[in-house]
Design a protein around this motif. Structure first.
Motif, PDB file in Angstrom:
ATOM      1  N   LEU A 283       4.234   0.417  14.583  1.00  0.00           N
ATOM      2  CA  LEU A 283       5.163   0.315  13.458  1.00  0.00           C
ATOM      3  C   LEU A 283       4.769   1.273  12.340  1.00  0.00           C
ATOM      4  O   LEU A 283       3.594   1.428  12.017  1.00  0.00           O
ATOM      5  CB  LEU A 283       5.201  -1.120  12.926  1.00  0.00           C
ATOM      6  N   HIS A 284       5.760   1.894  11.739  1.00  0.00           N
ATOM      7  CA  HIS A 284       5.510   2.827  10.634  1.00  0.00           C
ATOM      8  C   HIS A 284       5.049   2.067   9.397  1.00  0.00           C
ATOM      9  O   HIS A 284       5.583   1.015   9.058  1.00  0.00           O
ATOM     10  CB  HIS A 284       6.789   3.597  10.305  1.00  0.00           C
ATOM     11  N   ARG A 285       4.054   2.628   8.705  1.00  0.00           N
ATOM     12  CA  ARG A 285       3.542   2.037   7.469  1.00  0.00           C
ATOM     13  C   ARG A 285       3.671   3.052   6.341  1.00  0.00           C
ATOM     14  O   ARG A 285       3.200   4.184   6.459  1.00  0.00           O
ATOM     15  CB  ARG A 285       2.074   1.631   7.623  1.00  0.00           C
ATOM     16  N   ALA A 286       4.280   2.628   5.246  1.00  0.00           N
ATOM     17  CA  ALA A 286       4.418   3.513   4.092  1.00  0.00           C
ATOM     18  C   ALA A 286       3.079   3.705   3.392  1.00  0.00           C
ATOM     19  O   ALA A 286       2.871   4.697   2.696  1.00  0.00           O
ATOM     20  CB  ALA A 286       5.441   2.938   3.117  1.00  0.00           C
ATOM     21  N   SER A 287       2.170   2.750   3.565  1.00  0.00           N
ATOM     22  CA  SER A 287       0.842   2.823   2.958  1.00  0.00           C
ATOM     23  C   SER A 287      -0.200   3.161   4.016  1.00  0.00           C
ATOM     24  O   SER A 287      -0.399   2.400   4.969  1.00  0.00           O
ATOM     25  CB  SER A 287       0.485   1.486   2.293  1.00  0.00           C
ATOM     26  N   SER A 288      -0.865   4.273   3.836  1.00  0.00           N
ATOM     27  CA  SER A 288      -1.906   4.672   4.792  1.00  0.00           C
ATOM     28  C   SER A 288      -3.148   3.801   4.677  1.00  0.00           C
ATOM     29  O   SER A 288      -3.979   3.773   5.581  1.00  0.00           O
ATOM     30  CB  SER A 288      -2.286   6.141   4.553  1.00  0.00           C
ATOM     31  N   ALA A 289      -3.256   3.075   3.553  1.00  0.00           N
ATOM     32  CA  ALA A 289      -4.425   2.224   3.337  1.00  0.00           C
ATOM     33  C   ALA A 289      -4.187   0.777   3.754  1.00  0.00           C
ATOM     34  O   ALA A 289      -5.087  -0.053   3.658  1.00  0.00           O
ATOM     35  CB  ALA A 289      -4.825   2.266   1.864  1.00  0.00           C
ATOM     36  N   ALA A 290      -2.982   0.453   4.228  1.00  0.00           N
ATOM     37  CA  ALA A 290      -2.646  -0.937   4.559  1.00  0.00           C
ATOM     38  C   ALA A 290      -3.454  -1.430   5.759  1.00  0.00           C
ATOM     39  O   ALA A 290      -3.500  -0.771   6.801  1.00  0.00           O
ATOM     40  CB  ALA A 290      -1.164  -1.069   4.843  1.00  0.00           C
ATOM     41  N   GLU A 291      -4.072  -2.600   5.606  1.00  0.00           N
ATOM     42  CA  GLU A 291      -4.793  -3.257   6.691  1.00  0.00           C
ATOM     43  C   GLU A 291      -3.999  -4.464   7.160  1.00  0.00           C
ATOM     44  O   GLU A 291      -3.595  -5.292   6.351  1.00  0.00           O
ATOM     45  CB  GLU A 291      -6.181  -3.707   6.231  1.00  0.00           C
TER      46      GLU A 291
END
Length: 299
Positions: A283-291
């Motif tokens: 899934l695409h994440r707008a936040s590269s830091a999202a855990e």
């Protein structure tokens, strides 16, 4: 209670663990200097001369029975309330809260409410927004949607108005039926209508043993979530349905500031958990830091 009423106490908490509600002495209403009041499983008998708690800031009632007094009228006599928690009331009409009464609490910063306790038969996104828009200082909102009937907006899905609740940072929605397209659109509306939201907590519930086939999520595509400010998302009782996955996908794609997402699978989930974990990685994440953390079992 006779002794305490003479001491000018500011905080009182009583938890009754017995099956039957505990009948409290009317002397409680003489403690007019109370600032915090928490009651579990009690019966209250306000005196005819009681005119409210003028200094009360925090009020938490769980399974509290009012005798010969309307609960909505009671809370309007606590004008400084900052926190109001109302839970586990029986569906007794004498304890139903009128929307106009709760709307008078202009100082509220935290509201925890079972929506089915309002004197409303059916709900829409616009109606809920209309209620919470009265509380300009609201920071935390917890809504229990058990036994609530939602209907479509008269103008179609998405006919709602964004609120001006610039202080609201935390939203918790409990008992969301993800087998209902109307309920899912309500959740979507709430998230979109609170642009300053930073923490989102959702607890899923299904009215069926096996969730029905997902409705066409494209019905909501014209409602753009835009750029959300979410930092933390906590999803409880996840069952890996297509509607749940659609929501998670949308949240990940629209939350560039996201730091943590916690997913607690339902205890009935086993093989599907590993399948979802694989899908989640794509899934695409707008936040590269999202855990994203998938917790083994719902605690």
């Amino acid at each position: 209670m006779v002794l305490l009423s003479r001491k000018g106490i500011k905080e009182f908490k009583l938890t009754n663990m017995h099956e039957q509600p505990l009948k409290l002495s009317s002397k409680l209403f003489s403690c007019v200097k109370l600032e915090r009041l928490t009651l579990w499983n009690c019966s209250l008998h306000p005196t005819p001369t009681f005119s409210g708690f003028p200094y009360l800031l925090h009020l938490s009632f769980y399974n509290v029975i009012f005798v010969n007094r309307n609960f909505g009228e009671f809370i309007t006599q606590c004008p400084l309330l900052k926190l109001l928690e109302v839970g586990h009331f029986d569906l007794d009409p004498i304890r139903i809260i009128k929307m106009g009464e709760i709307a008078k609490l202009k100082s509220l910063e935290c509201l925890c409410l079972q929506l089915c306790k309002l004197d409303i038969i059916t709900f829409t996104s616009s109606l809920v927004f209309h209620l919470v828009s009265h509380f300009s200082k609201l920071q935390k909102l917890y809504l229990d949607l058990r036994k609530c009937k939602f209907i479509r907006e008269s103008g179609g899905i998405g006919n709602w108005v964004r609120t001006s609740l610039s202080c609201l940072r935390t939203l918790q929605l409990q008992y969301i039926d993800f087998g209902s397209d109307i309920m899912l659109s309500f959740v979507n509306d709430m998230i979109c209508g609170l642009p300053e939201l930073q923490t989102l907590k959702i607890t899923a519930e299904y009215n069926y043993v096996f969730p029905p086939p997902a409705f066409c999520a494209s019905d909501l595509n014209h409602i753009s979530m835009g750029q959300l400010q979410l930092r933390v998302i906590d999803f409880n009782s996840f069952r890996c349905s297509e509607n749940e996955i659609w929501l998670i996908k949308s949240l990940l794609a629209c939350s560039p500031a996201l730091k943590k997402m916690y997913i607690h699978p339902s205890v009935c989930l086993n093989y599907e958990k590993s399948m979802f974990a694989t899908k989640l990685l794509k899934l695409h994440r707008a936040s590269s830091a999202a855990e994203v953390n998938i917790i083994g079992r719902l605690q």
